[in-house]
Enzyme design. Structure first.
Site, PDB file in Angstrom:
ATOM      1  N   HIS A  62       0.844  -1.197   0.000  1.00 16.02           N
ATOM      2  CA  HIS A  62       0.000   0.000   0.000  1.00 16.02           C
ATOM      3  C   HIS A  62       0.877   1.244   0.000  1.00 16.02           C
ATOM      4  O   HIS A  62       2.097   1.171   0.229  1.00 16.02           O
ATOM      5  CB  HIS A  62      -0.972   0.003   1.177  1.00 16.02           C
ATOM      6  CG  HIS A  62      -0.333   0.087   2.534  1.00 16.02           C
ATOM      7  ND1 HIS A  62       0.439  -0.916   3.067  1.00 16.02           N
ATOM      8  CD2 HIS A  62      -0.365   1.073   3.479  1.00 16.02           C
ATOM      9  CE1 HIS A  62       0.851  -0.573   4.282  1.00 16.02           C
ATOM     10  NE2 HIS A  62       0.382   0.643   4.544  1.00 16.02           N
ATOM     11  N   HIS A  64       1.600   3.853   1.850  1.00 17.66           N
ATOM     12  CA  HIS A  64       2.088   4.569   3.019  1.00 17.66           C
ATOM     13  C   HIS A  64       3.613   4.497   3.004  1.00 17.66           C
ATOM     14  O   HIS A  64       4.186   3.438   2.740  1.00 17.66           O
ATOM     15  CB  HIS A  64       1.524   3.979   4.314  1.00 17.66           C
ATOM     16  CG  HIS A  64       0.182   4.541   4.682  1.00 17.66           C
ATOM     17  ND1 HIS A  64      -0.675   3.922   5.572  1.00 17.66           N
ATOM     18  CD2 HIS A  64      -0.453   5.686   4.287  1.00 17.66           C
ATOM     19  CE1 HIS A  64      -1.772   4.646   5.699  1.00 17.66           C
ATOM     20  NE2 HIS A  64      -1.655   5.715   4.935  1.00 17.66           N
ATOM     21  N   ASP A  66       6.166   4.211   4.887  1.00 14.53           N
ATOM     22  CA  ASP A  66       7.021   3.221   5.553  1.00 14.53           C
ATOM     23  C   ASP A  66       7.014   1.882   4.830  1.00 14.53           C
ATOM     24  O   ASP A  66       7.715   0.950   5.239  1.00 14.53           O
ATOM     25  CB  ASP A  66       6.604   3.039   7.023  1.00 14.53           C
ATOM     26  CG  ASP A  66       5.162   2.625   7.206  1.00 14.53           C
ATOM     27  OD1 ASP A  66       4.294   3.159   6.487  1.00 14.53           O
ATOM     28  OD2 ASP A  66       4.878   1.781   8.080  1.00 14.53           O
ATOM     29  N   HIS A  67       6.257   1.805   3.723  1.00  9.74           N
ATOM     30  CA  HIS A  67       6.212   0.571   2.942  1.00  9.74           C
ATOM     31  C   HIS A  67       6.797   0.723   1.540  1.00  9.74           C
ATOM     32  O   HIS A  67       6.941  -0.279   0.843  1.00  9.74           O
ATOM     33  CB  HIS A  67       4.780   0.052   2.861  1.00  9.74           C
ATOM     34  CG  HIS A  67       4.240  -0.398   4.178  1.00  9.74           C
ATOM     35  ND1 HIS A  67       4.155  -1.722   4.552  1.00  9.74           N
ATOM     36  CD2 HIS A  67       3.773   0.311   5.241  1.00  9.74           C
ATOM     37  CE1 HIS A  67       3.663  -1.806   5.777  1.00  9.74           C
ATOM     38  NE2 HIS A  67       3.421  -0.590   6.215  1.00  9.74           N
ATOM     39  N   HIS A 139      -7.858  -0.726   5.845  1.00 11.27           N
ATOM     40  CA  HIS A 139      -6.888   0.220   6.384  1.00 11.27           C
ATOM     41  C   HIS A 139      -7.358   1.633   6.039  1.00 11.27           C
ATOM     42  O   HIS A 139      -8.390   1.811   5.387  1.00 11.27           O
ATOM     43  CB  HIS A 139      -5.497  -0.084   5.811  1.00 11.27           C
ATOM     44  CG  HIS A 139      -4.373   0.605   6.504  1.00 11.27           C
ATOM     45  ND1 HIS A 139      -4.256   0.659   7.869  1.00 11.27           N
ATOM     46  CD2 HIS A 139      -3.294   1.284   6.016  1.00 11.27           C
ATOM     47  CE1 HIS A 139      -3.171   1.330   8.195  1.00 11.27           C
ATOM     48  NE2 HIS A 139      -2.568   1.718   7.085  1.00 11.27           N
ATOM     49  N   ASP A 209      -0.764  -3.447   5.980  1.00 10.26           N
ATOM     50  CA  ASP A 209      -1.469  -2.929   7.153  1.00 10.26           C
ATOM     51  C   ASP A 209      -2.953  -3.273   7.060  1.00 10.26           C
ATOM     52  O   ASP A 209      -3.573  -3.164   6.000  1.00 10.26           O
ATOM     53  CB  ASP A 209      -1.276  -1.419   7.250  1.00 10.26           C
ATOM     54  CG  ASP A 209       0.155  -1.043   7.601  1.00 10.26           C
ATOM     55  OD1 ASP A 209       0.975  -1.947   7.778  1.00 10.26           O
ATOM     56  OD2 ASP A 209       0.437   0.165   7.708  1.00 10.26           O
TER      57      ASP A 209
END
Length: 316
Positions: A62, A64, A66-67, A139, A209
Site C-alpha cells: 500500500h 504509506h 514506511d512501505h 486500512h 497494514d
C-alpha cells in the site's frame, strides 16, 4: 522456502527496527522477491545475504511511506552495482506515478528494464515457482495482502527405486518424468510405478497494514504461514487518543486460532515495544498466545525463517 525480515517496525525506524520489508526465496532458484520496501531497505540488504543483483520482483502492499519510500534508493543502487537484470514492481494505483516522477526529477537513467504493474484486489499473477493473488484489507487507504501458493510437485522421479533395479541417472529418467514408459534391460518401466506421490505446494500470506485479520476469510483456513502486522496490544490500542486502523495482538490471536493457521509471524511492531522500555515485545507475544496454540514468532530485523515442506518453521 525462506523469509528474511529486513524491517519490522510500524511507521518509523527505531534503533532496533527498520520499516517494512521482507525478502522471499524458494529452493533451487536464482532469484528472490521483495515484499514492501520501506526507507533504508538498501542499507538492510548490505547487512544480510540477499543480493540486489538477484532481486527479480518487488511487491508493494500500500501507499504509506514506511512501505515504499525505500524504492528510489534501491533502484539507483541497483544501477550503480551494474546489476542490470530486469526488475518488475507490482503495486497499487499511484506507484507508477510516484516512480516516474522520481526518475524524471532526478534525471535518473537506470540502464535496465523496469516494469511497473498496478494491481487491484483479486488480481492473480503466475511466476516460475508460485501463483500470487492480491487480497483486499481494511486500512485508512487501500491496502493489500499477497496470497502465495507454491506450485505442486507431481513429476518427481523415485531415484532410490530406480537405483535398486540398477538404473542409474540417465536420459531414461527424463522420459519417465515426462510420463513416458521406457525399456531397461528388456523390461518396460511405467512412469506411474517410478514417480513419487505428488507433493503439495506450501501456502502463505504476506499482509500489509490491516485493521481486521478476519477480512482474509477462507484464505486463512489451514494456511501454512501467515505474516501479519501486530501493531498494538489491545489495552494500548483501547487507550489511543486517536484510533488507527491496525491489528491488535488479541484480535490476531483469536482469528488465526479459529482458522487453524499453522504458523504465524507477527511484524510491524509499534516503537513503544522495545528493549529499553517497560513494554517489550513479550507483551504482544503473550497476548497472541492467550488464543493461538500453534507456532508463533515475533519478527526482528534480520530474522531468517525457513518453512519446510512438512509445514514446520525453522529459525536460522
Amino acid at each position: 522456502m525462506q523469509l528474511t525480515f529486513l524491517g519490522t517496525s510500524a511507521g518509523k525506524p527505531t534503533r532496533e527496527r527498520n520499516v517494512s520489508a521482507i525478502g522471499l526465496e524458494f529452493e533451487q532458484d536464482n532469484k528472490w522477491y521483495l515484499f514492501d520496501c520501506g526507507e533504508g531497505t538498501q542499507h538492510q540488504l548490505i547487512r544480510c545475504s540477499l543480493s540486489i543483483g538477484k532481486l527479480d520482483t518487488i511487491f508493494i502492499s500500500h501507499m504509506h511511506g514506511d512501505h515504499y519510500y525505500g524504492l528510489p534508493g534501491l533502484l539507483s543502487s541497483k544501477k550503480l552495482d551494474t546489476a542490470f537484470r530486469p526488475l518488475t514492481i507490482y503495486g497499487p494505483k499511484g506507484i507508477k506515478k510516484f516512480l516516474e516522477c522520481v526518475m524524471d526529477v532526478s534525471f535518473e537513467n537506470l540502464n535496465y528494464e523496469l516494469k511497473i504493474i498496478e494491481f487491484i484486489a483479486e488480481d492473480s499473477f503466475l511466476f516460475d515457482k508460485f501463483s500470487l493473488k492480491v487480497l483486499a484489507l481494511e486500512h485508512s487507504i487501500e491496502s493489500f495482502a499477497f496470497y502465495i501458493k507454491e506450485n505442486d510437485t507431481d513429476d518427481k522421479i523415485n531415484e532410490e527405486k530406480l537405483r535398486e533395479i540398477g538404473l542409474e541417472p540417465s536420459p531414461l529418467y527424463g522420459e519417465l518424468q515426462r510420463g513416458k514408459s521406457v525399456i531397461f534391460q528388456g523390461k518396460e518401466l511405467k512412469p506411474e510405478e517410478y514417480t513419487l506421490a505428488p507433493i503439495q505446494g506450501r501456502s502463505l500470506i504476506i499482509a500489509g497494514d490491516n485493521r481486521k485479520p478476519d477480512v482474509l476469510g477462507d484464505y486463512l483456513e489451514d494456511l501454512d504461514l501467515l505474516v501479519h502486522e501486530c501493531t498494538y496490544t489491545q489495552d494500548d490500542y483501547d487507550n489511543l487518543a486517536v484510533k488507527v486502523m491496525h491489528t491488535t495482538a488479541k484480535d490476531l490471536g483469536t482469528v488465526v486460532q479459529e482458522n487453524r493457521v499453522k504458523n504465524l509471524i507477527a511484524t510491524h511492531i509499534n516503537p513503544r515495544y522495545n528493549m529499553k522500555s517497560e513494554k517489550g515485545v513479550e507483551l504482544i507475544y503473550n497476548e497472541i498466545k492467550q488464543s493461538y496454540k500453534n507456532r508463533l514468532f515475533i519478527a526482528n530485523d534480520f530474522d531468517v525463517y525457513r518453512l519446510g515442506r512438512d509445514g514446520v518453521i525453522e529459525v536460522l
